[in-house]
Design a protein around this motif. Structure first.
Motif, PDB file in Angstrom:
ATOM      1  N   ASN A  13      44.961  53.340  42.164  1.00  0.00           N
ATOM      2  CA  ASN A  13      46.429  53.463  42.079  1.00  0.00           C
ATOM      3  C   ASN A  13      46.953  53.247  40.666  1.00  0.00           C
ATOM      4  OD1 ASN A  13      46.713  53.943  44.783  1.00  0.00           O
ATOM      5  ND2 ASN A  13      46.928  51.766  45.296  1.00  0.00           N
ATOM      6  N   ASN A  68      39.151  43.266  45.083  1.00  0.00           N
ATOM      7  CA  ASN A  68      38.349  43.708  46.218  1.00  0.00           C
ATOM      8  C   ASN A  68      36.998  44.176  45.671  1.00  0.00           C
ATOM      9  OD1 ASN A  68      37.373  44.877  48.514  1.00  0.00           O
ATOM     10  ND2 ASN A  68      38.925  46.496  48.626  1.00  0.00           N
ATOM     11  N   SER A  85      40.697  47.978  45.084  1.00  0.00           N
ATOM     12  CA  SER A  85      42.072  47.488  45.160  1.00  0.00           C
ATOM     13  C   SER A  85      42.123  46.117  44.502  1.00  0.00           C
ATOM     14  CB  SER A  85      42.584  47.428  46.609  1.00  0.00           C
ATOM     15  OG  SER A  85      41.849  46.488  47.349  1.00  0.00           O
ATOM     16  N   ASP A  91      52.356  39.906  43.794  1.00  0.00           N
ATOM     17  CA  ASP A  91      52.513  41.202  44.474  1.00  0.00           C
ATOM     18  C   ASP A  91      51.936  41.203  45.883  1.00  0.00           C
ATOM     19  OD1 ASP A  91      53.691  42.312  42.205  1.00  0.00           O
ATOM     20  OD2 ASP A  91      51.728  42.789  41.331  1.00  0.00           O
ATOM     21  N   ILE A  92      51.368  40.073  46.297  1.00  0.00           N
ATOM     22  CA  ILE A  92      50.704  40.061  47.604  1.00  0.00           C
ATOM     23  C   ILE A  92      51.717  39.891  48.722  1.00  0.00           C
ATOM     24  CG2 ILE A  92      49.104  38.754  49.053  1.00  0.00           C
ATOM     25  CD1 ILE A  92      47.457  38.312  46.471  1.00  0.00           C
ATOM     26  N   ASP A  93      51.624  40.792  49.689  1.00  0.00           N
ATOM     27  CA  ASP A  93      52.461  40.733  50.887  1.00  0.00           C
ATOM     28  C   ASP A  93      51.725  39.812  51.874  1.00  0.00           C
ATOM     29  OD1 ASP A  93      53.549  41.242  53.396  1.00  0.00           O
ATOM     30  OD2 ASP A  93      53.868  43.375  52.997  1.00  0.00           O
ATOM     31  N   ALA A  97      48.816  40.391  54.877  1.00  0.00           N
ATOM     32  CA  ALA A  97      47.457  39.839  54.784  1.00  0.00           C
ATOM     33  C   ALA A  97      47.150  38.996  56.032  1.00  0.00           C
ATOM     34  CB  ALA A  97      47.315  39.002  53.516  1.00  0.00           C
ATOM     35  N   ARG A 103      43.739  40.830  62.752  1.00  0.00           N
ATOM     36  CA  ARG A 103      43.100  42.059  63.228  1.00  0.00           C
ATOM     37  C   ARG A 103      41.586  41.984  62.989  1.00  0.00           C
ATOM     38  NH1 ARG A 103      46.589  45.229  60.847  1.00  0.00           N
ATOM     39  NH2 ARG A 103      45.309  45.665  59.038  1.00  0.00           N
ATOM     40  N   ARG A 133      43.309  37.440  49.719  1.00  0.00           N
ATOM     41  CA  ARG A 133      44.718  37.689  49.375  1.00  0.00           C
ATOM     42  C   ARG A 133      45.576  36.467  49.717  1.00  0.00           C
ATOM     43  NH1 ARG A 133      43.706  43.627  51.481  1.00  0.00           N
ATOM     44  NH2 ARG A 133      43.519  44.650  49.463  1.00  0.00           N
TER      45      ARG A 133
HETATM   46  P1  ATP Z   1      45.608  46.451  55.413  1.00  0.00           P
HETATM   47  O1  ATP Z   1      44.860  46.497  56.721  1.00  0.00           O
HETATM   48  O2  ATP Z   1      46.770  45.507  55.426  1.00  0.00           O
HETATM   49  O3  ATP Z   1      45.938  47.825  54.849  1.00  0.00           O
HETATM   50  P2  ATP Z   1      43.255  46.452  53.758  1.00  0.00           P
HETATM   51  O4  ATP Z   1      42.386  45.309  53.324  1.00  0.00           O
HETATM   52  O5  ATP Z   1      42.645  47.449  54.671  1.00  0.00           O
HETATM   53  O6  ATP Z   1      44.591  45.806  54.370  1.00  0.00           O
HETATM   54  P3  ATP Z   1      42.969  47.895  51.323  1.00  0.00           P
HETATM   55  O7  ATP Z   1      42.301  49.135  51.866  1.00  0.00           O
HETATM   56  O8  ATP Z   1      42.090  46.904  50.619  1.00  0.00           O
HETATM   57  O9  ATP Z   1      43.826  47.196  52.469  1.00  0.00           O
HETATM   58  O10 ATP Z   1      44.135  48.311  50.298  1.00  0.00           O
HETATM   59  C1  ATP Z   1      44.952  49.459  50.491  1.00  0.00           C
HETATM   60  C2  ATP Z   1      46.119  49.347  49.525  1.00  0.00           C
HETATM   61  O11 ATP Z   1      47.051  48.395  50.008  1.00  0.00           O
HETATM   62  C3  ATP Z   1      45.710  48.884  48.129  1.00  0.00           C
HETATM   63  O12 ATP Z   1      46.561  49.513  47.192  1.00  0.00           O
HETATM   64  C4  ATP Z   1      46.003  47.390  48.156  1.00  0.00           C
HETATM   65  O13 ATP Z   1      46.294  46.879  46.860  1.00  0.00           O
HETATM   66  C5  ATP Z   1      47.201  47.317  49.088  1.00  0.00           C
HETATM   67  N1  ATP Z   1      47.268  46.079  49.889  1.00  0.00           N
HETATM   68  C6  ATP Z   1      46.515  45.768  50.964  1.00  0.00           C
HETATM   69  N2  ATP Z   1      46.890  44.600  51.489  1.00  0.00           N
HETATM   70  C7  ATP Z   1      47.884  44.137  50.711  1.00  0.00           C
HETATM   71  C8  ATP Z   1      48.689  42.960  50.735  1.00  0.00           C
HETATM   72  N3  ATP Z   1      48.529  42.009  51.661  1.00  0.00           N
HETATM   73  N4  ATP Z   1      49.646  42.817  49.787  1.00  0.00           N
HETATM   74  C9  ATP Z   1      49.829  43.765  48.841  1.00  0.00           C
HETATM   75  N5  ATP Z   1      49.093  44.909  48.771  1.00  0.00           N
HETATM   76  C10 ATP Z   1      48.130  45.090  49.690  1.00  0.00           C
END
Ligand code: ATP
Length: 140
Positions: A13, A68, A85, A91-93, A97, A103, A133
């Motif tokens: 990204n 990651n 990622s 910036d972490i939501d 998380a 899940r 996160r």
């Molecule tokens: P989710 O199931 O919530 O999507 P994930 O671990 O599968 O989590 P990733 O595939 O690692 O997500 O990331 C996909 C995109 O979303 C990336 O750009 C990552 O930076 C962003 N992202 C994932 N989770 C978060 C979070 N909790 N806060 C901010 N950005 C996030």
């Protein structure tokens, strides 16, 4: 030769972090790797963990980045981290998380019940991402 590091964290990204720093600490499968200016050239794999960056523009301030996995390269005081990622602490939501953590825990329980090794591996990695996160967000 300069006395600071140029640090950047790059994902598909784009650049999620870019700063001058005195020190970077990242986690590899062999343990913590501390990088100071004039570090020898190195390429190292990273685990799903936090990266700490001590910036030059603030006395003791440390930035925290959830990565990651990925790869860290050091060369001529330039530290580049490339990961699928990565997010800065601010910036972490966190609710997202926490949802991802729940899940993943459910999927792990299902995978164990069905002896599904692949799903167990995927869900375990997803759980690590979510926990990382959550941990990094606490530094904000
Ligand atoms: P989710 O199931 O919530 O999507 P994930 O671990 O599968 O989590 P990733 O595939 O690692 O997500 O990331 C996909 C995109 O979303 C990336 O750009 C990552 O930076 C962003 N992202 C994932 N989770 C978060 C979070 N909790 N806060 C901010 N950005 C996030």
């Amino acid at each position: 030769m300069s006395h600071f590091l140029e640090v950047s964290v790059v994902t598909p990204n784009g650049i999620v972090y870019e700063h001058h720093a005195n020190k970077v600490v990242a986690r590899t499968p062999d343990g913590d790797l501390g990088i100071l200016p004039r570090h020898a050239p190195i390429i190292a794999p990273l685990t799903i963990d936090e990266v700490r960056v001590k910036r030059i523009d603030s006395d003791e301030h440390v930035d925290w980045i959830a990565v990651n996995g990925g790869i860290l390269e050091v060369r001529d005081n330039v530290v580049t981290i490339i990961a699928d990622s990565a997010e800065r602490e601010r910036d972490i939501d966190v609710p997202r998380a926490e949802r991802a953590k729940r899940r993943a825990e459910e999927l792990i329980a299902e995978a164990k019940a069905h002896d599904d090794v692949d799903e167990l591996r995927r869900a375990t990695v997803a759980l690590h991402r979510a926990i990382n996160r959550i941990n990094v967000s606490k530094h904000y």
